[in-house]
Design a protein around this motif. Structure first.
Motif, mmCIF file in Angstrom:
data_model
loop_
_atom_site.group_PDB
_atom_site.id
_atom_site.type_symbol
_atom_site.label_atom_id
_atom_site.label_comp_id
_atom_site.label_asym_id
_atom_site.label_seq_id
_atom_site.Cartn_x
_atom_site.Cartn_y
_atom_site.Cartn_z
ATOM 1 N N ILE A 1 0.870 -1.243 -0.103
ATOM 2 C CA ILE A 1 -0.190 -0.035 -0.061
ATOM 3 C C ILE A 1 0.863 1.191 -0.017
ATOM 4 C CG2 ILE A 1 -1.735 1.213 1.355
ATOM 5 C CD1 ILE A 1 -2.760 -1.399 2.330
ATOM 6 N N LYS A 2 0.630 2.260 -0.924
ATOM 7 C CA LYS A 2 1.097 3.400 -0.981
ATOM 8 C C LYS A 2 0.969 4.350 0.339
ATOM 9 C CE LYS A 2 1.740 3.972 -6.106
ATOM 10 N NZ LYS A 2 0.680 2.979 -6.823
ATOM 11 N N PHE A 3 2.180 5.205 0.614
ATOM 12 C CA PHE A 3 1.945 5.909 1.828
ATOM 13 C C PHE A 3 2.611 7.025 1.666
ATOM 14 C CE2 PHE A 3 3.789 6.798 6.055
ATOM 15 C CZ PHE A 3 2.593 6.929 6.938
ATOM 16 N N GLU A 4 1.907 8.224 1.849
ATOM 17 C CA GLU A 4 2.195 9.756 1.807
ATOM 18 C C GLU A 4 2.040 10.313 3.109
ATOM 19 O OE1 GLU A 4 0.146 12.031 -1.181
ATOM 20 O OE2 GLU A 4 1.599 13.751 -0.873
ATOM 21 N N ILE A 5 3.086 11.162 3.549
ATOM 22 C CA ILE A 5 2.756 11.999 4.792
ATOM 23 C C ILE A 5 2.605 13.398 4.283
ATOM 24 C CG2 ILE A 5 3.892 12.952 6.860
ATOM 25 C CD1 ILE A 5 5.289 10.228 7.296
ATOM 26 N N ILE A 6 1.648 14.153 4.589
ATOM 27 C CA ILE A 6 1.754 15.445 4.423
ATOM 28 C C ILE A 6 1.725 16.053 5.694
ATOM 29 C CG2 ILE A 6 -0.103 17.430 3.802
ATOM 30 C CD1 ILE A 6 -1.449 15.158 1.673
ATOM 31 N N HIS A 7 2.808 17.229 5.678
ATOM 32 C CA HIS A 7 3.089 17.960 7.018
ATOM 33 C C HIS A 7 2.303 19.120 7.152
ATOM 34 C CE1 HIS A 7 6.492 19.677 9.513
ATOM 35 N NE2 HIS A 7 5.400 19.346 10.197
ATOM 36 N N VAL A 8 1.312 18.872 8.058
ATOM 37 C CA VAL A 8 0.283 19.966 8.468
ATOM 38 C C VAL A 8 0.712 20.999 9.732
ATOM 39 C CG1 VAL A 8 -1.865 20.493 9.593
ATOM 40 C CG2 VAL A 8 -1.517 18.486 8.007
ATOM 41 N N GLY A 9 1.574 20.603 10.668
ATOM 42 C CA GLY A 9 1.794 21.086 11.718
ATOM 43 C C GLY A 9 2.591 22.633 11.601
ATOM 44 N N ASN A 10 3.469 22.565 10.404
ATOM 45 C CA ASN A 10 4.442 23.729 10.051
ATOM 46 C C ASN A 10 3.638 24.581 9.247
ATOM 47 O OD1 ASN A 10 4.337 22.421 7.812
ATOM 48 N ND2 ASN A 10 6.456 22.596 7.279
ATOM 49 N N GLN A 11 2.509 24.465 8.782
ATOM 50 C CA GLN A 11 1.794 25.282 8.007
ATOM 51 C C GLN A 11 1.020 26.529 8.783
ATOM 52 O OE1 GLN A 11 0.974 24.403 4.435
ATOM 53 N NE2 GLN A 11 2.680 22.996 4.728
ATOM 54 N N SER A 12 0.577 27.674 8.038
ATOM 55 C CA SER A 12 -0.302 28.662 8.722
ATOM 56 C C SER A 12 -1.762 28.105 8.155
ATOM 57 C CB SER A 12 -0.055 29.827 7.872
ATOM 58 O OG SER A 12 -0.487 31.005 8.783
ATOM 59 N N ILE A 13 -2.446 27.671 9.056
ATOM 60 C CA ILE A 13 -3.814 27.350 8.566
ATOM 61 C C ILE A 13 -4.780 27.840 9.659
ATOM 62 C CG2 ILE A 13 -5.274 25.239 8.545
ATOM 63 C CD1 ILE A 13 -2.847 23.659 7.777
ATOM 64 N N ARG A 14 -5.760 28.721 9.208
ATOM 65 C CA ARG A 14 -6.639 29.223 10.294
ATOM 66 C C ARG A 14 -7.705 28.321 10.466
ATOM 67 N NH1 ARG A 14 -9.936 33.847 10.606
ATOM 68 N NH2 ARG A 14 -11.105 32.303 12.014
ATOM 69 N N GLY A 15 -8.622 28.549 11.547
ATOM 70 C CA GLY A 15 -9.837 27.537 12.055
ATOM 71 C C GLY A 15 -10.860 27.698 11.044
ATOM 72 N N CYS A 16 -12.045 26.825 11.505
ATOM 73 C CA CYS A 16 -13.209 27.189 10.680
ATOM 74 C C CYS A 16 -13.832 28.456 11.173
ATOM 75 C CB CYS A 16 -13.990 25.904 10.968
ATOM 76 S SG CYS A 16 -15.682 25.931 10.525
ATOM 77 N N ILE A 17 -14.679 29.218 10.058
ATOM 78 C CA ILE A 17 -15.073 30.598 10.563
ATOM 79 C C ILE A 17 -16.623 30.179 10.418
ATOM 80 C CG2 ILE A 17 -13.280 31.959 9.700
ATOM 81 C CD1 ILE A 17 -14.928 32.268 6.835
ATOM 82 N N ALA A 18 -17.019 28.997 10.408
ATOM 83 C CA ALA A 18 -18.297 28.571 10.508
ATOM 84 C C ALA A 18 -19.261 29.374 9.752
ATOM 85 C CB ALA A 18 -18.923 28.710 12.140
ATOM 86 N N CYS A 19 -18.985 29.487 8.444
ATOM 87 C CA CYS A 19 -19.869 30.546 7.451
ATOM 88 C C CYS A 19 -20.745 29.680 6.735
ATOM 89 C CB CYS A 19 -18.665 31.006 6.409
ATOM 90 S SG CYS A 19 -17.811 29.860 5.313
ATOM 91 N N GLY A 20 -20.611 28.212 6.785
ATOM 92 C CA GLY A 20 -21.608 27.241 6.111
ATOM 93 C C GLY A 20 -21.625 27.240 4.696
ATOM 94 N N ASN A 21 -20.693 27.979 3.826
ATOM 95 C CA ASN A 21 -20.250 27.851 2.486
ATOM 96 C C ASN A 21 -20.235 26.632 1.898
ATOM 97 O OD1 ASN A 21 -19.812 30.063 0.150
ATOM 98 N ND2 ASN A 21 -19.878 31.015 2.117
ATOM 99 N N CYS A 22 -19.291 25.675 2.665
ATOM 100 C CA CYS A 22 -19.231 24.359 2.124
ATOM 101 C C CYS A 22 -20.543 23.808 2.105
ATOM 102 C CB CYS A 22 -18.180 23.585 2.884
ATOM 103 S SG CYS A 22 -18.340 23.368 4.480
ATOM 104 N N SER A 23 -21.201 23.798 3.002
ATOM 105 C CA SER A 23 -22.419 22.986 3.134
ATOM 106 C C SER A 23 -23.610 23.403 2.069
ATOM 107 C CB SER A 23 -23.080 23.196 4.498
ATOM 108 O OG SER A 23 -24.166 22.896 4.460
ATOM 109 N N MET A 24 -23.447 24.844 1.776
ATOM 110 C CA MET A 24 -24.389 25.667 0.976
ATOM 111 C C MET A 24 -24.154 25.310 -0.553
ATOM 112 S SD MET A 24 -25.664 29.211 2.496
ATOM 113 C CE MET A 24 -23.966 29.847 2.624
ATOM 114 N N LYS A 25 -22.807 25.377 -0.561
ATOM 115 C CA LYS A 25 -22.459 25.191 -2.301
ATOM 116 C C LYS A 25 -22.196 23.882 -2.854
ATOM 117 C CE LYS A 25 -20.380 29.787 -2.994
ATOM 118 N NZ LYS A 25 -19.187 30.276 -2.557
ATOM 119 N N GLN A 26 -21.950 22.824 -1.818
ATOM 120 C CA GLN A 26 -21.709 21.418 -2.013
ATOM 121 C C GLN A 26 -20.706 21.293 -2.979
ATOM 122 O OE1 GLN A 26 -23.468 18.330 -0.455
ATOM 123 N NE2 GLN A 26 -23.500 20.138 0.742
#
Ligand SMILES: Cc1cc2nc3c(=O)[nH]c(=O)nc-3n(C[C@H](O)[C@H](O)[C@H](O)COP(=O)(O)O)c2cc1C
Length: 210
Positions: free
Chosen positions: A32-57
């Motif tokens: 099985i192929k395996f890939e690691i994506i490094h998240v902890g060194n990135q600049s990632i803000r939290g969810c803004i609870a806008c609901g866009n992902c749910s509305m736009k699908q």
């Protein structure tokens, strides 16, 4: 077949990375192929609870300047997902939490994109807070109808300085067995397609506590 792993540590070659590699090695040995994506060194803000992902699908978060959207598609294409995190104050570090909230919110609000993937979580810590952090990670998996393989203990490994976890011989066995069981479950899931019918997907029922 592929497993995409997310490393929530700020350190690229820290203990979480080494623990993920222990699991990944078993997956690769099983083909099985395996890939690691490094998240902890990135600049990632939290969810803004806008609901866009749910509305736009549209399977996308409205915040587009980070790795969340590409990661959604990577997991969607993969057979499995592996969440790896160090323990920070008995919990998941902030950047990883921001990432996971958005990754999984888009998935579950767009028809549950990760349903029936195989998924597991592992944590690395120095002394305490492993269980609460592992629980935190497992919440994302168990909310998503993800199939969770187990090991012979809870998926926690101990170490402080980068790479020290290799000295935790019980922890390394836990990771090894997890990797083997994860590969086994992925193969069972793949080989049962067309033979064992998956349960019908139910629309999510939302209630609220009064
Ligand atoms: C901000 C911060 C908070 C931490 N909090 C804890 C803790 O609550 N419990 C613990 O056992 N270790 C704690 N640690 C230690 C790390 O979890 C430990 O060193 C781990 O192996 C680091 O993994 P990494 O090398 O992948 O980052 C903390 C480390 C940092 C930097």
């Amino acid at each position: 077949m592929k497993v995409v792993a997310f490393n929530g540590s700020p350190k690229i070659n820290g203990n979480t990375y080494h623990a993920l590699q222990l699991v990944g090695k078993e997956l690769e040995m099983a083909g099985i192929k395996f890939e690691i994506i490094h998240v902890g060194n990135q600049s990632i803000r939290g969810c803004i609870a806008c609901g866009n992902c749910s509305m736009k699908q549209n399977e996308q978060c409205i915040i587009t300047n980070d790795i969340v959207n590409e990661s959604i598609q990577k997991v969607k294409e993969a057979a499995g997902i592996l969440l790896g995190s160090p323990v920070h104050y008995s919990g998941v570090p902030g950047t990883m939490k921001s990432f996971l909230d958005r990754l999984f919110y888009v998935s579950t609000s767009n028809g549950n994109l990760f349903r029936h993937k195989v998924g597991a979580a592992i944590v690395a810590d120095r002394r305490e807070g492993g269980i609460s952090t592992l629980n935190e990670l497992n919440y994302y998996l168990s909310y998503s109808e993800i199939m969770i393989p187990t090991s012979n203990y809870w998926n926690i490994i101990y170490g402080t300085t980068p790479g020290e976890i290799v000295q935790d011989i019980e922890g390394t066995q836990i990771m090894r067995i997890l990797g083997k069981n994860m590969a086994y479950l992925i193969k069972i899931m793949a080989s049962s397609k067309g033979i064992v019918e998956a349960p019908e997907k139910e629309d999510k029922v939302y209630t609220h506590t009064l």
